[in-house]
Scaffold this active site. Sequence first.
Site, mmCIF file in Angstrom:
data_model
loop_
_atom_site.group_PDB
_atom_site.id
_atom_site.type_symbol
_atom_site.label_atom_id
_atom_site.label_comp_id
_atom_site.label_asym_id
_atom_site.label_seq_id
_atom_site.Cartn_x
_atom_site.Cartn_y
_atom_site.Cartn_z
ATOM 1 C CD GLU A 162 -10.004 -87.684 5.466
ATOM 2 O OE1 GLU A 162 -10.705 -87.438 4.470
ATOM 3 O OE2 GLU A 162 -8.765 -87.538 5.477
ATOM 4 C CE LYS A 174 -7.193 -82.411 0.254
ATOM 5 N NZ LYS A 174 -6.154 -83.317 0.744
#
Length: 592
Positions: free
Chosen positions: A191, A207
Amino acid sequence: MRLLSARIDFSDSDNPGGPRLRCAFGTPRQTLVAHGLAQVRPVLNAVQAAAAQGFWCVGYLRYEAAPAFDAALAVHAGPVADGPVAWFAVYDEALPWPRDDDASAGTAQVQWQAACPRPVFDAALERIQRAIAEGELYQVNFTAPLRGALRGGPGSDAALALFAALRRAQPGGYAAWIDTGDEQVLSVSPELFFDWRAGRILTRPMKGTAPRGTTPAEDAAQAGALRTSAKERAENVMVVDLLRNDLSRIAEPFSVRVPRLFHTEALPTVWQMTSDVEARTRAGTTLADVFAALFPCGSVTGAPKVRAMQMIRALEPQARGVYCGALGVVRPSEQGIRATFNVPIRTVTVRGAAVRCGIGSGITADAAPDAEWQEWRHKRAFVERASMPFDLLETLALEGGHLRHAAEHLQRLAGAAAHFGTPWDAAQVQHCLHQLAQAHPQGLWRVRLLLDTQGQARAEAFAMDASSPRPVRLQLADRPLMEVHGEFVRFKTTRRAHYDAFTPMQPGVFDTVLWNAEGEITECTRGNVALMIEGRWVTPPLACGLLPGVGRALALREGRLTEAVVRVEDLPLVQGWAFVNSLRGWMGAERV
């Protein structure tokens, strides 16, 4: 050899498939350390000044640094027991990545223990969802640490070996290894927190999660389900809205935009959903200003951020540390500086022999406890893969100098190598088998073909008795195999503890018939199983959780077998049993 204290292996945020920022760093000219919150902003100012002068700065902020930017952001108060709240090393230059990196790393082993039992997990989810129902917040990112002991060599040597294994288990993304002397940080985060250069800032919150499928068709279906899941999309949008709001604090008016939404990325053990949020930063914005606006990343807090962090402090009894903070590099560029930071998920910290790795997920109103618990299991698969050395394995029959079904076995081995990121040299593997076959021109032999993490093949031959007992006796497992959908079931390796736990102890029993948590028959520990029901031979489909055996595939191709789900409750209907694998062929069986 020159001492290396840090390594960076970062994807290009604008071109993830292109050239990577891959470099190492020697002894730093200085370190910039914040032991208290009041020192965090000065450290970031010093980092920016050093990069502007032509130096490279590599370091991190712990999650507990958050109140340095906003006193309302709740964390566990007091000093963080495992290190400073911010740490950066300043280097004169970036060095080439070591050529012999993985080959010289050695091996490391970690036995992990989870710190969050299922009842604690369920109670936390219930409390979060009650708060959501009462309108306090929309989402909370709940986490817990895995803890273990590192074995495999002294200090940083073992940590570096573990880092090499982690990179093989979780390739790509934003990987970094930092050795401060007191601790080592091993991050293989996929990420991006932010990339800031020339007045443009890009964030890429992650997410939404789904497990990888056991077949190409199932894998594509899992990705499609993730993209279209109302729950996962809502979770992603909440974080995107939070990041848009955070970016607006430092953005030029009307410059915040979302150029990409709901993008699915394939990682080795899970599918992840990301979105891009970007902006133009206002003139005079500093690195400390960027952190003040964004830190911690909304993907690891929840929304709204202040209330979510209060809930996190109440539910999580310990500090998160580097996990869920920020880790990255600030370097000189033609336009001034460029700062790139990851969100340190998929990150291990090492202090002496003690290791720690956080696992978590975003909890929303419609989160189901069983599904979230499984998501945690899927997310921790990367560290479990890296924590115990293993080789890829194929078992073949060598009869009269001929390797039976060699092409099928090599095809399966190549697929396993691709999955685990193992170098694959077909010519080298075939040469290894050819040499073994020439050395054993007569008789029947069981051949173990092994491929190590460096892609080096070796083969072993063991004399085999041609007159195996028929029919063999099979026993039914007394409990389900919980790892049926894991990669060490779908691919054949030397890591077999989950199978060895079902090894028959009763004399005369050949193997154990396994079943999954849904009560579906899967396979035996050493081969596949066939069952006759209503006059036809069937074998469980791969979706039940089993190895795609070569012997099984041949029997399906020949029409001798068809796939069908068979449950434990259906066993009284079974009219016949067989054990099937490539080594022994089709063996009639009877159930004990």
